[in-house]
Write a protein that holds these residues in place. Structure first.
Motif, PDB file in Angstrom:
ATOM      1  N   TYR A  33      21.961  39.127 120.360  1.00  0.00           N
ATOM      2  CA  TYR A  33      20.565  39.029 119.458  1.00  0.00           C
ATOM      3  C   TYR A  33      19.424  38.428 120.066  1.00  0.00           C
ATOM      4  N   ARG A  34      19.970  36.920 120.163  1.00  0.00           N
ATOM      5  CA  ARG A  34      18.897  35.928 120.544  1.00  0.00           C
ATOM      6  C   ARG A  34      18.482  36.280 121.779  1.00  0.00           C
ATOM      7  N   ASP A  35      19.505  36.601 122.816  1.00  0.00           N
ATOM      8  CA  ASP A  35      18.916  36.768 124.308  1.00  0.00           C
ATOM      9  C   ASP A  35      18.055  38.086 124.306  1.00  0.00           C
ATOM     10  N   ALA A  36      18.191  38.930 123.382  1.00  0.00           N
ATOM     11  CA  ALA A  36      17.328  40.208 123.553  1.00  0.00           C
ATOM     12  C   ALA A  36      16.150  39.752 122.918  1.00  0.00           C
ATOM     13  N   LEU A  37      15.852  38.990 121.900  1.00  0.00           N
ATOM     14  CA  LEU A  37      14.857  38.506 121.552  1.00  0.00           C
ATOM     15  C   LEU A  37      13.984  37.455 122.294  1.00  0.00           C
ATOM     16  N   ARG A  38      14.581  36.754 123.166  1.00  0.00           N
ATOM     17  CA  ARG A  38      14.046  35.820 124.046  1.00  0.00           C
ATOM     18  C   ARG A  38      13.454  36.859 125.230  1.00  0.00           C
ATOM     19  N   ARG A  39      14.219  37.554 125.699  1.00  0.00           N
ATOM     20  CA  ARG A  39      13.613  38.758 126.696  1.00  0.00           C
ATOM     21  C   ARG A  39      12.440  39.426 126.258  1.00  0.00           C
ATOM     22  N   SER A  40      12.282  39.921 124.875  1.00  0.00           N
ATOM     23  CA  SER A  40      11.242  40.492 124.181  1.00  0.00           C
ATOM     24  C   SER A  40      10.015  39.412 124.343  1.00  0.00           C
ATOM     25  N   LEU A  41      10.230  38.292 124.073  1.00  0.00           N
ATOM     26  CA  LEU A  41       9.113  37.204 124.236  1.00  0.00           C
ATOM     27  C   LEU A  41       8.875  37.173 125.795  1.00  0.00           C
ATOM     28  N   ALA A  42       9.532  37.197 126.683  1.00  0.00           N
ATOM     29  CA  ALA A  42       9.222  36.918 127.812  1.00  0.00           C
ATOM     30  C   ALA A  42       8.725  37.950 128.657  1.00  0.00           C
ATOM     31  N   GLY A  43       8.587  39.306 128.004  1.00  0.00           N
ATOM     32  CA  GLY A  43       8.383  40.675 128.554  1.00  0.00           C
ATOM     33  C   GLY A  43       6.827  40.684 128.919  1.00  0.00           C
TER      34      GLY A  43
END
Length: 457
Positions: A241-251
């Motif tokens: 979950y946290r990694d998916a959130l961080r990818r969303s922020l970096a997208g």
């Protein structure tokens, strides 16, 4: 340094602050005792008074608008509203000015800290909450009330001694304010700042942590925090979950397709609201000393007399909006190919100044709303969803009385597709934050929820 370079540098520094979940300057271990002591340090009185007997206020002949006798501060007028959710009429706060909501930031040990204060507002359910360094309407900081000067105001008006890092004009609660805005500011200083016992330096990580507590950070603090830029940390936590959130922020950020979709909605909508005299608003009446809807639902306008020894003016009277029931604000998120997406709703409210803003998935100001907002039942009863944030938050205690709403972020199972109706759109966190950098694009409820989501990284 270019503007883009300055923003990147600022975001990287604030990321260090977000990662600092404790501080030797203001240790977490001492916070609860400090806040309890400040809350109990003074005696406050909030007494209900019928609007017809409210000192310094009166109903104008003809229009029936409720105004201060000085012609300053704010008032109540009427509005006729037309949206895709229906047509209605209501009283609304008329405060045509831009106030200042500002945080002073200073580095301690290479980590930015933010100066907050324990501040009393008459409408807060617990009276004292954490506020920004400066929280002032234009009338207040110009001292229209003939009271004491606003502490630390010099950091936010020219010639200011520090450097402005964040300066964004954002709308107030558009369902109850008619086009009112505030400057959301963060100003950096490298000088010593004299502070009293009601002030405390906290990191961004500490403030994010406090957002999970009920009725602690006031709405002014929450909206300024939503404007603080951060950089995406590496997506290598091992938590999907946290990694998916961080990818969303970096997208990738906002693109032409998203802007065209949003602007198409604005262009297709007629003007949301037309003002009228308060006396002309249908379905509302003066009863039991306040203004209420004939159904007893929605909200009341009530009067209060206040005594607060810590404020610039220690005694005053004013009207407040008192909601009939708590509200429910929810953000639904879901993983797509390892990237978290956020379901947001382009909506208009009674006081929206630019027809539509992006709001949360569910924005239910009155739990008796009909029709029930899309997916409200999923936010209220998550079922197979995972609750990522859940808190009760007070709304603007200087204008609303006991306005407490539930804020909830729910992650939906990735294997359950969600049919998306017109007016809703899946966004990355980066897209949502990019939109939030512009005025009147993301409403105040969504700004709180996006900050809550970001705090779970």
């Amino acid at each position: 340094m270019t503007a883009a370079g300055l923003l990147s540098s600022t975001a990287e520094r604030f990321t260090r602050s977000a990662e600092a979940t404790d501080s030797p300057i203001s240790p977490n271990a001492g916070f609860a005792a400090w806040f309890a002591a400040r809350s109990a340090a003074h005696s406050y009185t909030v007494e209900r008074v019928p609007l017809t007997e409210l000192p310094g206020w009166g109903f104008e002949p003809g229009t029936g608008d409720l105004r201060h006798t000085s012609g300053r501060f704010f008032g109540f007028t009427g509005v006729r509203v037309r949206t895709d959710r229906g047509d209605w009429e209501q009283p609304i706060i008329d405060q045509p000015e831009i106030g200042i909501l500002g945080l002073v930031t200073r580095d301690f040990g290479g980590v930015p800290h933010f100066l907050v204060q324990a501040k009393m507002e008459p409408g807060n359910t617990n009276l004292v909450q954490l506020s920004t360094t400066v929280q002032a309407t234009r009338g207040n900081y110009l001292r229209a009330h003939q009271g004491l000067p606003t502490p630390h105001l010099e950091h936010f008006l020219p010639p200011r001694p520090g450097r402005v890092l964040v300066d964004r004009i954002q709308a107030e609660h558009s369902q109850w304010f008619l086009g009112t805005h505030n400057r959301n500011m963060v100003v950096e200083t490298d000088r010593s700042v004299p502070i009293g016992p009601d002030h405390r330096w906290l990191t961004l990580g500490q403030l994010w942590g406090l957002l999970g507590h009920d009725n602690l950070l006031n709405s002014e603090t929450r909206t300024v925090l939503s404007c603080v830029p951060v950089a995406a940390p590496p997506a290598n936590t091992g938590d999907p979950y946290r990694d998916a959130l961080r990818r969303s922020l970096a997208g990738p950020g906002v693109d032409d397709d998203l802007l065209t979709w949003f602007n198409d909605g604005k262009g297709a909508m007629e003007p949301v609201a037309r003002t009228c005299g308060l006396a002309e608003v249908g379905g509302w009446r003066l009863a039991d000393g306040g203004i209420e809807h004939e159904s007893g639902r929605h909200f009341r306008v009530v009067g209060v007399r206040v005594e607060a020894p810590t404020r610039e003016v220690t005694r005053w009277s004013q009207p407040l909006i008192e909601p009939a029931t708590p509200g429910l604000y929810g953000l639904l998120v879901q993983r797509f190919d390892g990237v978290l997406r956020i379901l947001m709703h382009a909506r208009a409210d009674a006081g929206s100044s630019r027809f539509t803003e992006f709001g949360p998935t569910v924005q239910c100001c009155d739990l008796g709303d009909r029709p029930v907002p899309f997916r409200a039942e999923v936010v209220a009863e998550p079922g197979p969803g995972v609750v990522r944030h859940d808190s009760l938050q007070s709304e603007k205690g200087g204008r609303f009385l006991n306005a407490v709403n539930r804020y909830r972020v729910v992650e939906l199972p990735a294997d359950r597709p969600v049919p998306v109706p017109d007016g809703y759109r899946w966004l990355s966190l980066r897209q949502a934050l990019d939109l939030m950098a512009q005025p009147d694009q993301v409403n105040i409820q969504a700004r709180t929820l996006l900050t809550a989501l970001l705090s779970t990284w």
